[in-house]
Design an enzyme around this catalytic site. Structure first.
Site, PDB file in Angstrom:
ATOM      1  N   GLN A   1       0.800  -1.226   0.000  1.00  0.00           N
ATOM      2  CA  GLN A   1       0.000   0.000   0.000  1.00  0.00           C
ATOM      3  C   GLN A   1       0.837   1.283   0.000  1.00  0.00           C
ATOM      4  O   GLN A   1       0.516   2.239  -0.710  1.00  0.00           O
ATOM      5  CB  GLN A   1      -0.940  -0.016   1.207  1.00  0.00           C
ATOM      6  CG  GLN A   1      -1.975   1.065   1.165  1.00  0.00           C
ATOM      7  CD  GLN A   1      -2.961   0.964   2.309  1.00  0.00           C
ATOM      8  OE1 GLN A   1      -3.599   1.936   2.634  1.00  0.00           O
ATOM      9  NE2 GLN A   1      -3.091  -0.185   2.924  1.00  0.00           N
TER      10      GLN A   1
ATOM     11  N   SER B   1       0.754   9.029   5.229  1.00  0.00           N
ATOM     12  CA  SER B   1       0.641   7.973   6.230  1.00  0.00           C
ATOM     13  C   SER B   1       1.817   7.006   6.134  1.00  0.00           C
ATOM     14  O   SER B   1       2.412   6.621   7.142  1.00  0.00           O
ATOM     15  CB  SER B   1      -0.675   7.219   6.022  1.00  0.00           C
ATOM     16  OG  SER B   1      -0.764   6.137   6.913  1.00  0.00           O
TER      17      SER B   1
ATOM     18  N   SER C   1      -3.641   5.009  11.959  1.00  0.00           N
ATOM     19  CA  SER C   1      -4.396   4.203  11.007  1.00  0.00           C
ATOM     20  C   SER C   1      -3.830   4.485   9.621  1.00  0.00           C
ATOM     21  O   SER C   1      -3.746   5.646   9.209  1.00  0.00           O
ATOM     22  CB  SER C   1      -5.879   4.560  11.076  1.00  0.00           C
ATOM     23  OG  SER C   1      -6.645   3.569  10.445  1.00  0.00           O
ATOM     24  N   GLU C   2      -3.475   3.420   8.893  1.00  0.00           N
ATOM     25  CA  GLU C   2      -2.753   3.588   7.628  1.00  0.00           C
ATOM     26  C   GLU C   2      -3.536   4.392   6.589  1.00  0.00           C
ATOM     27  O   GLU C   2      -2.963   4.941   5.659  1.00  0.00           O
ATOM     28  CB  GLU C   2      -2.393   2.217   7.046  1.00  0.00           C
ATOM     29  CG  GLU C   2      -3.639   1.423   6.629  1.00  0.00           C
ATOM     30  CD  GLU C   2      -3.330   0.004   6.180  1.00  0.00           C
ATOM     31  OE1 GLU C   2      -2.224  -0.479   6.421  1.00  0.00           O
ATOM     32  OE2 GLU C   2      -4.228  -0.614   5.579  1.00  0.00           O
ATOM     33  N   ASN C   3      -4.856   4.448   6.748  1.00  0.00           N
ATOM     34  CA  ASN C   3      -5.663   5.187   5.770  1.00  0.00           C
ATOM     35  C   ASN C   3      -5.703   6.678   6.052  1.00  0.00           C
ATOM     36  O   ASN C   3      -6.465   7.398   5.401  1.00  0.00           O
ATOM     37  CB  ASN C   3      -7.079   4.599   5.692  1.00  0.00           C
ATOM     38  CG  ASN C   3      -7.769   4.545   7.024  1.00  0.00           C
ATOM     39  OD1 ASN C   3      -7.156   4.233   8.039  1.00  0.00           O
ATOM     40  ND2 ASN C   3      -9.048   4.854   7.039  1.00  0.00           N
TER      41      ASN C   3
END
Lengths: 232, 220
Positions: free
Chosen positions: A101, B88, B46-48
């Protein structure tokens, strides 16, 4: 300021041709370009390569375009919530590149920022590293990863002005700002489209230079995948 | 008796140190947040794109635009911040996040972890896990010691496609707490209440290092 407003999603996506490469913002179903996806399903554009962190769920988001077999290839980091995706992938109907990601986010950012490649530690020693240049920096191994660009980037923001300046809300920002940078043509759909001058320049997240078309979307469902609450 | 998921989360919560930034993976790691001691202060990432995850919202405060990496609705705490996915992962790769807690299908005695793919069966993708394990200084894995069919998941070498190499420092399972030594091997630190060293040995395919008397975990 240049007025970039178009009337609706149909007008915004009218020239997306078969076999185009698209970027679609969002994390899960949060911050996805709902209106543009609906318009693409209606238009029936085929053979699409879609760069998006996730692939929606079976009946929402990019999942809608998978059901209609409009997607030839997905470039994503995580696709766990979509049974139809998994079926098409395991049966070989759909090509997929799974990318860590952070690497995906940075490759898109690099595409918009004019950085052709960069080194990252993510994926070293795994199958992600196959065929990639490896180099050691400060005793740690890194992989060379290249930029990503798209013919069209479809992004969703909370507010925007007619010159394309965008403001995001909550965690709906996610991949949208980088994708806006990396699209040859970036289409922004917003919940509230305002006149130029109404947004505080201090609060703009994505400068309008990256956005070619903008419209006020409608009928946002903003579906929640995991509605999780606590008792007062 | 082997721990349940809550027990594993409670034990991992004891590893959390005051004043740290922590990324919690999906599943058991998410539960850890519920058991962090009241007298220590941590910030959950939080990665988002959220630093400062708060508790789940009350029904009327649910916001579709505010979720965690597991796509669950969340809230923000005072002093939280919001940012893009690129920012992030800059935090994550840049070493600004102190501790990563995540789940695994397999862990090897060299600290390798596999948790993203079962060839021919399951393809979920790695999400942010490869970036996290390649970057964090301290990685704790929460997992079951064996598969449903009883096969060990603490191995000499991972059999599944790996997510990262030489990265896991500590493993907390339903049976035990183990350190992975830099030179290789699972060093047994604690047993789950009522679980014997022999049972742990039998459930561990990788090299198990047992020194002295192994205490039981203390879990409220």
């Amino acid at each position: 300021m240049i007025n970039k407003e178009v009337r609706n999603a149909d007008e915004a996506i009218h020239d997306i041709a078969n076999n185009a490469t698209l970027m679609l913002g969002g994390f899960g179903l949060c911050g996805i370009p709902e209106n543009c996806i609906s318009a693409l399903v209606k238009k029936g554009t085929k053979g699409l390569t879609c760069i998006s962190n996730n692939a929606g769920v079976d009946d929402f988001g990019i999942g809608l375009m998978l059901q209609t077999r409009q997607v030839k290839k997905m470039i994503s980091s995580y696709v766990g919530e979509n049974a139809e995706f998994e079926r098409q992938l395991l049966s070989g109907e759909l090509a997929v590149d799974l990318i860590p990601q952070g690497t995906l986010a940075e490759r898109i950012r690099a595409g918009g920022a004019g950085i052709p490649a960069f080194f990252t530690p993510a994926g070293y020693g795994t199958e992600v590293a196959e065929g990639k240049e490896v180099r050691e920096f400060d005793g740690k191994m890194h992989l060379l990863e290249s930029w990503l660009k798209a013919d069209f980037a479809l992004v969703k923001a909370w507010k925007g002005d007619k010159s394309g300046n965008l403001v995001f809300k909550g965690t709906a920002r996610n991949f949208n700002p980088m994708m806006a940078m990396a699209g040859k043509i970036t289409i922004a759909e917003v919940e509230e489209l305002v006149e130029v001058g109404e947004l505080d320049p201090n609060q703009v997240h994505t400068p309008g230079i990256y956005v070619q078309r903008i419209f006020q979307g409608k009928d946002y469902e903003k579906r929640i995948e995991q509605r999780t609450t606590r008792i007062r | 008796m082997a721990l349940d998921k809550i027990g594993i989360a409670k034990r991992i919560a004891q590893e959390v140190q005051d004043g740290t930034f922590i990324n919690l993976g999906i599943g058991i790691p998410t539960l850890v947040a519920n058991f962090i001691a009241d007298d220590i202060s941590v910030v959950l990432q939080s990665e988002n794109g959220l630093l400062g995850i708060g508790p789940f919202p009350e029904e009327e405060a649910v916001d579709a635009d505010l979720i965690n990496a597991g796509k669950q609705t969340v809230t923000t705490i005072k002093g939280s911040s919001l940012f893009s996915s690129a920012e992030s992962f800059a935090m994550i790769r840049g070493g600004h996040v102190d501790l990563t807690i995540l789940g695994a299908m397999e862990v090897s005695e060299h600290g390798d972890i596999a948790n993203w793919k079962i060839p021919g069966k399951m393809v979920k993708g790695m999400g942010g896990a490869m970036d996290l394990v390649a970057s964090a200084d301290n990685i704790i894995v929460a997992m079951q010691h064996t598969s449903r069919s009883g096969d060990s998941k603490l191995l000499k070498n991972c059999s599944l496609p790996i997510t990262g190499i030489h990265c896991v420092k500590k493993v907390v399972t339903d049976l035990a707490v183990l350190d992975i030594l830099p030179e290789g091997g699972f060093k047994l630190l604690e047993r789950a209440p009522g679980v014997t060293v022999e049972e742990i040995q039998a459930a561990t395919e990788g090299t198990l290092i047992i020194e002295g008397v192994i205490p039981e975990m203390k879990i409220d």
